[in-house]
Design a protein around this motif. Structure first.
Motif, mmCIF file in Angstrom:
data_model
loop_
_atom_site.group_PDB
_atom_site.id
_atom_site.type_symbol
_atom_site.label_atom_id
_atom_site.label_comp_id
_atom_site.label_asym_id
_atom_site.label_seq_id
_atom_site.Cartn_x
_atom_site.Cartn_y
_atom_site.Cartn_z
ATOM 1 N N ARG A 21 -11.909 -46.624 30.382
ATOM 2 C CA ARG A 21 -11.351 -47.607 29.623
ATOM 3 C C ARG A 21 -11.502 -49.139 30.104
ATOM 4 O O ARG A 21 -11.711 -50.060 29.375
ATOM 5 N N LEU A 22 -11.168 -49.380 31.403
ATOM 6 C CA LEU A 22 -11.537 -50.760 31.977
ATOM 7 C C LEU A 22 -12.957 -51.183 31.778
ATOM 8 O O LEU A 22 -13.059 -52.343 31.647
ATOM 9 N N ALA A 23 -13.791 -49.941 32.241
ATOM 10 C CA ALA A 23 -15.287 -50.337 32.322
ATOM 11 C C ALA A 23 -15.738 -50.852 30.799
ATOM 12 O O ALA A 23 -16.374 -51.695 30.573
ATOM 13 N N ALA A 73 -14.550 -54.336 29.760
ATOM 14 C CA ALA A 73 -15.397 -55.334 30.350
ATOM 15 C C ALA A 73 -16.656 -55.351 29.691
ATOM 16 O O ALA A 73 -17.238 -56.312 29.692
ATOM 17 N N ALA A 74 -17.304 -54.165 29.454
ATOM 18 C CA ALA A 74 -18.720 -53.847 28.886
ATOM 19 C C ALA A 74 -18.691 -54.886 27.532
ATOM 20 O O ALA A 74 -19.521 -55.681 27.214
ATOM 21 N N VAL A 75 -17.747 -54.587 26.548
ATOM 22 C CA VAL A 75 -17.808 -55.281 25.097
ATOM 23 C C VAL A 75 -17.453 -56.902 25.267
ATOM 24 O O VAL A 75 -17.888 -57.346 24.454
#
Length: 108
Positions: A13-15, A18-20
């Motif tokens: 979820r954290l990745a 950050a990705a969006v």
């Protein structure tokens, strides 16, 4: 019913978060370690001038409890992101560290 939380799901979820937002270039190990330190300092700031007795009751005040909870979440978020960036399994690392501490500091 919601699914139980686990470290891998939270890291995912954290990745994704950050990705969006195109934050990956900023999520280097150095930057994540620095952010972790800042968030830990913000947690410490809440306790800075409290007596030991006051600190034990910090969760009794709803506003302070909310601040503590948010800062704990921030610390954990950056720690999990740092572990992901460095390919460290945080639970395995903790388990191994407890083993080392048990050998280093045997019970009397």
């Amino acid at each position: 019913m919601t699914e139980p939380l686990d470290v891998t799901k939270l890291q995912r979820r954290l990745a994704e978060f950050a990705a969006v937002r195109d934050w990956q270039p900023y999520h280097t190990p150095k930057n994540l370690a620095a952010a972790l330190s800042v968030e830990a300092a913000e947690l410490l700031e809440i306790f800075q001038w409290l007596t030991p007795e006051e600190s034990a009751r910090v969760m009794d005040d709803p506003e302070t409890a909310h601040r503590v909870t948010d800062e704990v979440a921030d610390v954990l978020a950056y720690l999990l992101q740092l572990c992901e960036a460095l390919r460290i399994d945080p639970l395995a690392a903790l388990d191994a560290k407890i083993d080392r501490n048990e050998r280093r500091f045997p019970a009397p």
